[in-house]
Motif scaffolding. Sequence first.
Motif: not given
Length: 276
Positions: A17-21, A163-164, A183-189
């Motif tokens: 998801t787009v967290e910041r622009l 990504t986050t 981009i807000r993401t859930e994965g690691e690394g």
Amino acid sequence: MTGVAEAGANGTRVAGTVERLRRYPVKGLLGEELDRAEVTGRGLAGDRERALLDLATGRVASAKRPRLWAGLLGYTARTTTDGRVAVSGPDGRGADERELSEALGREVALIDERPPGATVERAVPEEVLARGSAAETDFTVNELGRAAPDGGFFDFAPLHLITTSTLRATGSEAERYRPNLVIRTEGEGYVENAWVGRELAIGPTLRLRVIAPTPRCAVPTLRHGPLPRRPEALRIPAERNRVVPLDGMPALPCAGVYARVVVPGVIRTGDRITMD
């Protein structure tokens, strides 16, 4: 470490998801936060449309050569409601070319067209890690915007994404890497490594193609406005995420990815991003 969170419709997968622009009206200066932006073939409207030219050398000023230009990151550029660009200094007051030249110790001019053969200088990562902001330039980037359309002052491509997941891995703030999209993401690394060559759909029309990992240089390590110096912003990717950005290049410390615009559109914070 796929960088894909869940299944979407028609075989697509949700990437984040787009967290910041973020937009940078003047190359090399601090930028501004947006909620919404038009995206054309040359990237976010108003992004890196101007730069400071070193009148003594004819080169574009860039903190990639920190010994000369680290002071750029004390200044902020923003776009006014009437479309002009306003530059302010560390004290928040407006700064013109004369004030910038005095503060930077070099005579500079604000330009909006890329001079023929415009170049930037860059210290290699190992030199930066060894000597910090005293690192000398070891090579010159011969042409700005190799994968970008004409116009603007891009290092390589019109959009930069991070990504986050990568920000968590580096322990550093997004501002240090100067992305257009966080981009807000859930994965690691460093999940966006796996996005290279893939197409991203954002909102009803915008489509991007991820074209390369983003090599990191001295800039993330430097003071950014109120943020202090942080060598780990380069050291951690150098230790944990060395990848080959393009064929023929060596493995370099990378964080984030470059993208080009396939179909223009509007982007907003909160937009879901799906992947082909």
